[in-house]
Design an enzyme around this catalytic site. Structure first.
Site, PDB file in Angstrom:
ATOM      1  N   ILE A 161       0.846  -1.200   0.000  1.00 11.31           N
ATOM      2  CA  ILE A 161       0.000   0.000   0.000  1.00 11.31           C
ATOM      3  C   ILE A 161       0.878   1.245   0.000  1.00 11.31           C
ATOM      4  O   ILE A 161       0.645   2.201  -0.753  1.00 11.31           O
ATOM      5  CB  ILE A 161      -0.930   0.001   1.227  1.00 11.31           C
ATOM      6  CG1 ILE A 161      -1.889  -1.190   1.188  1.00 11.31           C
ATOM      7  CG2 ILE A 161      -1.727   1.308   1.295  1.00 11.31           C
ATOM      8  CD1 ILE A 161      -2.688  -1.371   2.470  1.00 11.31           C
ATOM      9  N   SER A 162       1.900   1.246   0.833  1.00 14.44           N
ATOM     10  CA  SER A 162       2.779   2.401   0.936  1.00 14.44           C
ATOM     11  C   SER A 162       3.517   2.658  -0.377  1.00 14.44           C
ATOM     12  O   SER A 162       3.695   3.812  -0.780  1.00 14.44           O
ATOM     13  CB  SER A 162       3.784   2.204   2.074  1.00 14.44           C
ATOM     14  OG  SER A 162       4.664   3.287   2.172  1.00 14.44           O
ATOM     15  N   GLN A 174       2.453   1.940  -3.384  1.00 14.18           N
ATOM     16  CA  GLN A 174       1.465   2.504  -4.296  1.00 14.18           C
ATOM     17  C   GLN A 174       1.212   3.972  -3.971  1.00 14.18           C
ATOM     18  O   GLN A 174       1.083   4.812  -4.865  1.00 14.18           O
ATOM     19  CB  GLN A 174       0.156   1.710  -4.204  1.00 14.18           C
ATOM     20  CG  GLN A 174      -1.056   2.377  -4.831  1.00 14.18           C
ATOM     21  CD  GLN A 174      -0.919   2.592  -6.329  1.00 14.18           C
ATOM     22  OE1 GLN A 174      -0.129   1.918  -6.999  1.00 14.18           O
ATOM     23  NE2 GLN A 174      -1.678   3.545  -6.869  1.00 14.18           N
ATOM     24  N   GLU A 175       1.182   4.295  -2.700  1.00 16.73           N
ATOM     25  CA  GLU A 175       0.855   5.658  -2.285  1.00 16.73           C
ATOM     26  C   GLU A 175       2.040   6.620  -2.415  1.00 16.73           C
ATOM     27  O   GLU A 175       1.875   7.756  -2.862  1.00 16.73           O
ATOM     28  CB  GLU A 175       0.367   5.639  -0.825  1.00 16.73           C
ATOM     29  CG  GLU A 175      -0.971   4.959  -0.602  1.00 16.73           C
ATOM     30  CD  GLU A 175      -2.150   5.812  -1.042  1.00 16.73           C
ATOM     31  OE1 GLU A 175      -2.117   6.323  -2.170  1.00 16.73           O
ATOM     32  OE2 GLU A 175      -3.090   5.965  -0.261  1.00 16.73           O
ATOM     33  N   SER A 176       3.221   6.194  -2.002  1.00 20.64           N
ATOM     34  CA  SER A 176       4.339   7.142  -1.901  1.00 20.64           C
ATOM     35  C   SER A 176       5.661   6.644  -2.460  1.00 20.64           C
ATOM     36  O   SER A 176       6.659   7.360  -2.386  1.00 20.64           O
ATOM     37  CB  SER A 176       4.558   7.497  -0.425  1.00 20.64           C
ATOM     38  OG  SER A 176       5.009   6.352   0.297  1.00 20.64           O
TER      39      SER A 176
END
Length: 481
Positions: free
Chosen positions: A309-310, A312-314
């Site tokens: 998730i991280s 993908q986000e940052s």
């Protein structure tokens, strides 16, 4: 020591005729009847990421494991798994009756007198010659020389090895007794060897975390992988049951779904993306990994999912900031940060903790009847687009005849939230529904890549008594790889 298969009972005196009479009167039970009578099917498999693995994070998983679990449920019996290292050991366990079924990614044999009978093929694979990007690509075995072609013990049959040596006398084959195909693929990635033989499914699985791998050419025609049982004259009951089971899971598209989970995104390989991800894994993630692991332990997630998730986000950049004002490793909005009690979105520990806590809130909103992994994919979609819009898409899915509890169906409906015809009938209105689909699919891809990259370490964590490191491969004295 005498094996169980070799033991005999010696009867003497009057007991012998009585025994023979009893034996003659007893009805011989078929293989499938015996399994149902005992309530247990004994399955032998092989450890590996495409067959069966047990690790500290995910427990038991793998394509063959999931198929066995479905098969046992379909038969209405329990199952017991045994592990074997080689095809010879698998055959011995079946022939001796210590196992009923081999579910180990075996290719069907055409050898006369083979003691095994094979069920239908559920995958078709070829054996391929693989090399490292940037090196010379041969078009046939003749082009490999003067370099060596590296193979594992089970990669080619003795007849195939002899045929290669006859047709290509200049080809030098190096046999690795203590390695598998995945080991050789890693050696190619890191430049330790130049050319090796591996099955196409292993190459496809590996390229997502070994981006320098390239296929030079196919060394064989496509061949099916399937389950095997011991051949028994006049008794094909177990093979017939396996065929019926495969027809059943094909009709319900369960087989296609399981294969997609194992080889997720393998057919959409992007070299630049994969190379960037692996570099980030080796660099930035190693410093951040303890934060993901701590949050995962507290909230019950796999740390690799939080890391995906991280990314993908940052892209694991703590200072990341979007035009809309979301910030940090998990790109939390101000509202979300307040909801989960986070004061500083740029603090990596707090950001990861907040993202994990928020994901927990969303998972708890998903109806209990929806199992994983769909439950997690729904929570991730709502992480991106909001729970209300997700519910609107599920309503549309039901109206159009799909399954509102299936991510595969709902992800087709989410983009409709951008069309007036559809969003005008929903509770929460317009949304850019294609974005959560891309969001979830990207996270699934990154999660799969992390599973690949951490395969060895998680296997080691799950095994308190790891085997000693294999002996180095035996190269004939020469500087040529």
């Amino acid at each position: 020591m005498v094996s169980a298969a070799q033991r005999v009972v010696i009867l003497t005196g009057l007991a012998l005729p009585a025994f023979l009479v009893t034996l003659g009167c007893a009805e011989k039970r078929s293989q499938i009847e015996t399994i149902r009578d005992t309530g247990m099917v004994h399955v032998v498999t092989k450890s590996g990421p495409m067959t069966y693995q047990r690790d500290a994070e995910e427990g038991e998983r793998g394509l063959e494991y999931e198929l066995v679990r479905l098969f046992a449920g379909w038969l209405g019996v329990d199952f017991k798994l045994s592990l074997a290292d080689s095809r010879e050991e698998i055959t011995d366990l079946l022939v001796s009756g210590q196992a009923d079924v081999a579910a180990a990614g075996l290719s069907r044999s055409l050898a006369p007198g083979d003691p095994l009978a094979f069920g239908p093929g559920f995958q078709w694979v070829t054996r391929q010659v693989v090399y490292r990007h940037g090196y010379i690509r041969p078009s046939s075995p003749a082009g490999v020389a003067p370099h060596r072609l590296h193979v594992t013990r089970n990669a080619l049959t003795r007849e195939e090895l002899d045929r290669l040596q006859t047709l290509y006398p200049d080809l030098v084959l190096v046999m690795h007794e203590d390695k598998d195909d995945l080991d050789l693929l890693e050696m190619i990635e890191y430049g330790e060897i130049l050319y090796a033989v591996a099955r196409s499914n292993e190459v496809a699985w590996s390229r997502i975390s070994l981006p320098e791998l390239r296929v030079a050419f196919d060394l064989s025609d496509p061949e099916p992988l399937g389950w095997a049982v011991r051949r028994s004259a006049g008794d094909d009951s177990l093979i017939r049951a396996i065929r019926e089971f495969y027809d059943h899971i094909r009709s319900k598209r369960q087989l296609a779904g399981l294969i997609d989970q194992v080889y997720v995104f393998a057919d959409k390989f992007d070299y630049v993306e994969a190379r960037s991800f692996v570099d980030g894994y080796n660099d930035r993630l190693q410093e951040l990994k303890p934060y993901f692991m701590n949050a995962a332990n507290e909230f019950g997630f796999d740390w690799r999912l939080l890391a995906a998730i991280s990314y993908q986000e940052s892209h694991w950049k703590n200072s990341a900031r979007s035009p809309t004002g979301v910030r940090g490793l998990m790109m939390l909005t101000k509202q979300t940060a307040r909801q989960v009690g986070i004061s500083d979105r740029l603090d990596p520990v707090l950001s990861v903790y907040g993202g994990a806590k928020y994901l927990t809130i969303l998972v708890d909103k998903i109806p209990d009847r929806i199992p994983d992994p769909d439950r997690t994919w729904f929570a991730l979609a709502s992480y991106n687009v909001g729970f209300g819009h997700l519910e609107d898409a599920r309503v549309i899915t039901q109206k159009t005849g799909g399954d509102p509890d299936s991510w595969a169906d709902v992800k087709k409906s989410l983009p409709l939230l951008a069309e007036h015809k559809w969003y005008s009938t929903t509770r929460y209105g317009h949304a850019r529904g294609s974005e959560p689909v891309k969001f979830v699919e990207n996270i699934r891809k990154y999660y799969a890549m992390l599973l690949h990259l951490t395969h060895e370490e998680t296997m080691a964590e799950a095994d308190p008594h790891p085997a000693p490191a294999p002996a180095p491969y035996n190269l004939i004295n020469s500087p040529v790889l």
